[in-house]
Design an enzyme around this catalytic site. Structure first.
Site, PDB file in Angstrom:
ATOM      1  N   TYR A   1      61.742  50.134  82.799  1.00 44.15           N
ATOM      2  CA  TYR A   1      60.968  49.668  81.630  1.00 44.15           C
ATOM      3  C   TYR A   1      61.282  48.198  81.303  1.00 44.15           C
ATOM      4  CZ  TYR A   1      58.124  50.764  77.488  1.00 44.15           C
ATOM      5  OH  TYR A   1      57.128  50.820  76.537  1.00 44.15           O
TER       6      TYR A   1
ATOM      7  N   LYS B   1      59.808  46.271  73.027  1.00 44.83           N
ATOM      8  CA  LYS B   1      59.738  47.415  72.094  1.00 44.83           C
ATOM      9  C   LYS B   1      60.902  47.377  71.097  1.00 44.83           C
ATOM     10  CE  LYS B   1      56.003  49.637  73.447  1.00 44.83           C
ATOM     11  NZ  LYS B   1      54.755  49.435  72.669  1.00 44.83           N
TER      12      LYS B   1
HETATM   13  N1  LIG Z   1      51.654  55.656  77.828  1.00 42.37           N
HETATM   14  C1  LIG Z   1      52.917  55.817  77.452  1.00 42.37           C
HETATM   15  O1  LIG Z   1      53.744  56.430  78.159  1.00 42.37           O
HETATM   16  C2  LIG Z   1      53.374  55.271  76.122  1.00 42.37           C
HETATM   17  C3  LIG Z   1      54.509  55.812  75.509  1.00 42.37           C
HETATM   18  C4  LIG Z   1      54.937  55.278  74.288  1.00 42.37           C
HETATM   19  C5  LIG Z   1      54.238  54.228  73.712  1.00 42.37           C
HETATM   20  N2  LIG Z   1      53.139  53.725  74.345  1.00 42.37           N
HETATM   21  C6  LIG Z   1      52.437  52.595  73.703  1.00 42.37           C
HETATM   22  O2  LIG Z   1      51.160  52.998  73.291  1.00 42.37           O
HETATM   23  C7  LIG Z   1      50.351  51.840  73.157  1.00 42.37           C
HETATM   24  C8  LIG Z   1      49.007  52.089  73.828  1.00 42.37           C
HETATM   25  O3  LIG Z   1      49.171  52.233  75.213  1.00 42.37           O
HETATM   26  P1  LIG Z   1      48.491  53.390  76.047  1.00 42.37           P
HETATM   27  O4  LIG Z   1      49.585  54.103  76.730  1.00 42.37           O
HETATM   28  O5  LIG Z   1      47.500  54.136  75.239  1.00 42.37           O
HETATM   29  O6  LIG Z   1      47.761  52.584  77.221  1.00 42.37           O
HETATM   30  P2  LIG Z   1      46.340  51.856  77.307  1.00 42.37           P
HETATM   31  O7  LIG Z   1      46.397  51.054  78.551  1.00 42.37           O
HETATM   32  O8  LIG Z   1      45.246  52.821  77.148  1.00 42.37           O
HETATM   33  O9  LIG Z   1      46.370  50.888  76.024  1.00 42.37           O
HETATM   34  C9  LIG Z   1      46.966  49.609  76.030  1.00 42.37           C
HETATM   35  C10 LIG Z   1      45.993  48.722  75.294  1.00 42.37           C
HETATM   36  O10 LIG Z   1      46.526  47.398  75.125  1.00 42.37           O
HETATM   37  C11 LIG Z   1      45.413  46.549  75.153  1.00 42.37           C
HETATM   38  N3  LIG Z   1      45.788  45.143  75.337  1.00 42.37           N
HETATM   39  C12 LIG Z   1      46.493  44.601  76.373  1.00 42.37           C
HETATM   40  N4  LIG Z   1      46.561  43.253  76.216  1.00 42.37           N
HETATM   41  C13 LIG Z   1      45.897  42.970  75.042  1.00 42.37           C
HETATM   42  C14 LIG Z   1      45.603  41.762  74.340  1.00 42.37           C
HETATM   43  N5  LIG Z   1      45.999  40.551  74.798  1.00 42.37           N
HETATM   44  N6  LIG Z   1      44.907  41.840  73.173  1.00 42.37           N
HETATM   45  C15 LIG Z   1      44.496  43.024  72.698  1.00 42.37           C
HETATM   46  N7  LIG Z   1      44.715  44.206  73.333  1.00 42.37           N
HETATM   47  C16 LIG Z   1      45.411  44.157  74.488  1.00 42.37           C
HETATM   48  C17 LIG Z   1      44.579  47.078  76.306  1.00 42.37           C
HETATM   49  O11 LIG Z   1      43.252  46.595  76.258  1.00 42.37           O
HETATM   50  C18 LIG Z   1      44.669  48.581  76.050  1.00 42.37           C
HETATM   51  O12 LIG Z   1      43.605  48.993  75.221  1.00 42.37           O
HETATM   52  C19 LIG Z   1      51.162  50.686  73.756  1.00 42.37           C
HETATM   53  O13 LIG Z   1      51.823  49.994  72.703  1.00 42.37           O
HETATM   54  C20 LIG Z   1      52.184  51.411  74.604  1.00 42.37           C
HETATM   55  O14 LIG Z   1      53.360  50.666  74.836  1.00 42.37           O
HETATM   56  C21 LIG Z   1      52.684  54.227  75.510  1.00 42.37           C
END
Ligand SMILES: NC(=O)c1ccc[n+]([C@@H]2O[C@H](COP(=O)([O-])OP(=O)(O)OC[C@H]3O[C@@H](n4cnc5c(N)ncnc54)[C@H](O)[C@@H]3O)[C@@H](O)[C@H]2O)c1
Length: 254
Positions: free
Chosen positions: A153, A160
């Site tokens: 990570y 984070k």
């Molecule tokens: N998937 C996992 O395992 C997980 C676990 C815990 C937390 N998260 C967090 O959840 C959140 C959403 O991620 P996800 O897993 O749904 O994946 P996802 O890829 O569907 O979403 C990530 C989003 O970030 C957006 N993004 C990236 N660069 C950007 C920018 N410059 N301006 C605006 N938007 C931008 C993308 O367009 C996308 O919609 C993130 O913060 C991620 O770290 C994810």
């Protein structure tokens, strides 16, 4: 009556229907909210995904690295709804060099991008939405437990950790506006963001086994439900908090 009846919610971060944000938007609508989405980059794709929601939701462009997008956000959202009661930050990005075990060699420019998009944007989004939150409201961000160093990570973990700190400072500064600020720390989920992490499989293999409640890597609804709950009136005195929605892994050693 749903728990978000009459509330106006801005949801960032919908990319595909596997996005955590998609499920947040869907559940929020099912609970009675009016939802506005923001999308980044592939807007036509986001617009197509938005049509899969129970009610079609408008999509506004937001690149959190673009100052003009941020400066005009309140006016553009204001054309859709007359204020906001909730804002969801579901945005993260790190260049490949910042992930996957290359920690000691990642150049600063790539770290800076990861931190700007994944950490600083939480503050940028809050400030951009503030003019629409005159009656107070709830800001919710998506986190991955940053209390330890994980395999692969890397700098996203550092971003984070910054997000968790930013959550506390925003809670400090927005409390006087009656705005609550909280994070949902989700376990690993198979989204686009996760697929871009080289070695993400290490999480996939261990998490369901370690979690006292078990963990479904393809079900974003537990995390989405927590976001919806935090935007409801059922956490009126909670701010600066991190709610773990990870099957219980954060509580288990070994
Ligand atoms: N998937 C996992 O395992 C997980 C676990 C815990 C937390 N998260 C967090 O959840 C959140 C959403 O991620 P996800 O897993 O749904 O994946 P996802 O890829 O569907 O979403 C990530 C989003 O970030 C957006 N993004 C990236 N660069 C950007 C920018 N410059 N301006 C605006 N938007 C931008 C993308 O367009 C996308 O919609 C993130 O913060 C991620 O770290 C994810």
């Amino acid at each position: 009556m749903g728990i978000l009846e009459g509330k106006r919610i801005l949801v960032t971060g919908v990319l595909t229907d596997a996005s955590i944000a998609f499920n947040v938007a869907k559940l929020a609508q099912e609970e009675g909210a009016t939802v506005v989405l923001t999308g980044f980059g592939r807007l036509s794709l986001v617009e197509r995904i938005a049509k899969r929601l129970p009610s079609p939701a408008p999509v506004l462009e937001l690149d959190v690295q673009n100052t003009e997008h941020l400066d005009t956000l309140a006016d553009r959202v204001g054309e859709q709804v007359d204020g906001l009661d909730g804002v969801v930050h579901s945005i993260a990005f790190a260049p490949q060099s910042a992930l996957g075990g290359n920690f000691l060699n990642t150049p600063w420019d790539d770290v800076a991008t990861a931190v700007q998009v994944s950490t600083y944007s939480y503050k940028s989004l809050a400030v951009a939405c503030l003019p629409l939150m005159k009656e107070g409201g709830s800001l919710v961000g998506l986190d991955f437990d940053a209390s330890k160093a994980w395999p692969v990570y890397d700098w996203m973990g550092v971003a984070k950790a910054g997000l968790e700190s930013c959550n506390r400072y925003l809670a400090r500064d927005l409390g006087k506006h009656n705005i609550r600020v909280n994070l949902v720390a989700a376990g690993p989920l198979r989204t686009m963001a996760a697929k871009s992490i080289p070695g993400f499989k290490e999480f996939e293999d261990s998490w369901p086994e370690k979690a006292p409640l078990g963990w479904d890597l393809s079900d974003t609804s537990p995390a989405a439900r927590a976001c919806v709950a935090l935007m409801s009136d059922w956490f009126p005195a909670t701010t600066g908090e991190i709610v773990h929605v990870d099957g219980g892994v954060h509580a288990i050693g070994g």
